[in-house]
Scaffold this active site. Sequence first.
Site, short mmCIF file in Angstrom:
data_model
loop_
_atom_site.label_atom_id
_atom_site.label_comp_id
_atom_site.label_asym_id
_atom_site.label_seq_id
_atom_site.Cartn_x
_atom_site.Cartn_y
_atom_site.Cartn_z
N HIS A 1 48.26 23.04 63.66
CA HIS A 1 47.78 23.21 62.28
C HIS A 1 46.27 23.27 62.24
O HIS A 1 45.59 22.86 63.19
CB HIS A 1 48.23 22.02 61.43
CG HIS A 1 47.57 20.76 61.86
ND1 HIS A 1 48.05 19.99 62.91
CD2 HIS A 1 46.44 20.14 61.44
CE1 HIS A 1 47.24 18.95 63.09
NE2 HIS A 1 46.26 19.03 62.22
N THR B 1 43.53 21.62 59.88
CA THR B 1 43.35 20.63 58.81
C THR B 1 42.37 21.18 57.76
O THR B 1 41.31 21.68 58.12
CB THR B 1 42.76 19.32 59.38
OG1 THR B 1 43.60 18.86 60.44
CG2 THR B 1 42.63 18.23 58.32
N HIS C 1 39.62 24.94 62.61
CA HIS C 1 40.16 25.05 63.97
C HIS C 1 41.59 24.54 64.03
O HIS C 1 42.03 23.83 63.12
CB HIS C 1 39.32 24.23 64.94
CG HIS C 1 39.42 22.77 64.64
ND1 HIS C 1 38.60 22.16 63.71
CD2 HIS C 1 40.28 21.81 65.06
CE1 HIS C 1 38.94 20.90 63.61
NE2 HIS C 1 39.97 20.64 64.42
N THR D 1 43.61 22.19 66.72
CA THR D 1 43.55 21.41 67.96
C THR D 1 44.76 21.76 68.81
O THR D 1 45.90 21.64 68.36
CB THR D 1 43.54 19.90 67.65
OG1 THR D 1 42.35 19.58 66.93
CG2 THR D 1 43.58 19.07 68.93
P1 2AM Z 1 42.07 17.92 63.95
O1 2AM Z 1 42.22 18.58 62.64
O2 2AM Z 1 40.79 18.24 64.60
O3 2AM Z 1 43.19 18.18 64.88
C1 2AM Z 1 45.59 13.92 61.99
O4 2AM Z 1 44.87 13.04 62.73
C2 2AM Z 1 44.86 15.22 61.77
O5 2AM Z 1 43.72 15.04 60.93
C3 2AM Z 1 44.36 15.85 63.03
O6 2AM Z 1 44.61 17.19 62.89
C4 2AM Z 1 42.89 15.51 63.09
O7 2AM Z 1 42.00 16.35 63.70
C5 2AM Z 1 42.55 15.35 61.64
N1 2AM Z 1 41.64 14.23 61.46
C6 2AM Z 1 41.79 12.98 61.92
N2 2AM Z 1 40.80 12.20 61.48
C7 2AM Z 1 40.02 12.96 60.73
C8 2AM Z 1 38.84 12.74 59.99
N3 2AM Z 1 38.27 11.53 59.92
N4 2AM Z 1 38.30 13.77 59.34
C9 2AM Z 1 38.85 14.99 59.39
N5 2AM Z 1 39.98 15.27 60.07
C10 2AM Z 1 40.55 14.26 60.72
#
Ligand code: 2AM
Length: 224
Positions: free
Chosen positions: A69, A71, A155, A157
């Site tokens: 996904h 985010t 992005h 991950t």
């Molecule tokens: P990602 O989007 O880079 O993969 C659950 O942990 C998801 O939320 C993951 O996809 C993660 O990173 C994102 N995530 C985790 N902590 C976060 C934060 N503090 N701010 C923004 N995205 C976060």
Amino acid sequence: EQPKESVLPMFYGWFLLSEVEEKIKCSTMEFLKNLDTLEAFKKHIGEFTGDADKEVDLEQYFQNKMPLHCTSMFCDYGKVEGAKEYAELQVVKDSYGTATELSVVGLIVTPRVFGARVALTPEQLLLWPAEADKVGIPPADLPGVQALPVGSRAHVTLGCAEGVEGIQTGIDLLEILILQQGDEKAAIVEEMELGTLSYLGQGRWYLALREPVTCDAEFSSFSK
Ligand code: 2AM
């Protein structure tokens, strides 16, 4: 259905459809397999292993347990500032559950993360909070981040090294984009089947895809 107001999700984002997810996992694993056989990569292997003579199997090195996904808003079930406001935006409500296409334009590999860079469309940018690019960025990098177009952090991950959290992918991606704009231009090291590979120092690699890869996705949310 939109989650209830009182229970905000862990995060909102665009989720790749499962057929697409498999395809992307396969092609990106293929890329990793090629990368760790390149002489240029082997030359910098110590930046991944701490030992210049040790080999690394990148396919094992990066692990991912989440659905693929991008985010858009990390809410942490409502604990993050602005989460409630985001969930209540009309565009978020209207877009929830709808189909869209994510355009993947590059891949990054660092000692911490493996990720795909996404170019958001103007429509998708309406779901991208203005502050999202800056979350967790070291103060020294903030001016550089602010000089980049909004949404540069977007992005997917694809994997994290042991003990590394997903949030690192956005941070490493922005660092790479800042370096690419700086005086010290990235060294182009190899033309690969998928595109042009460059090295940015300290174990940071960027592959600019020759052709963007379009991925069918759905805007939705995730909670554990
Ligand atoms: P990602 O989007 O880079 O993969 C659950 O942990 C998801 O939320 C993951 O996809 C993660 O990173 C994102 N995530 C985790 N902590 C976060 C934060 N503090 N701010 C923004 N995205 C976060």
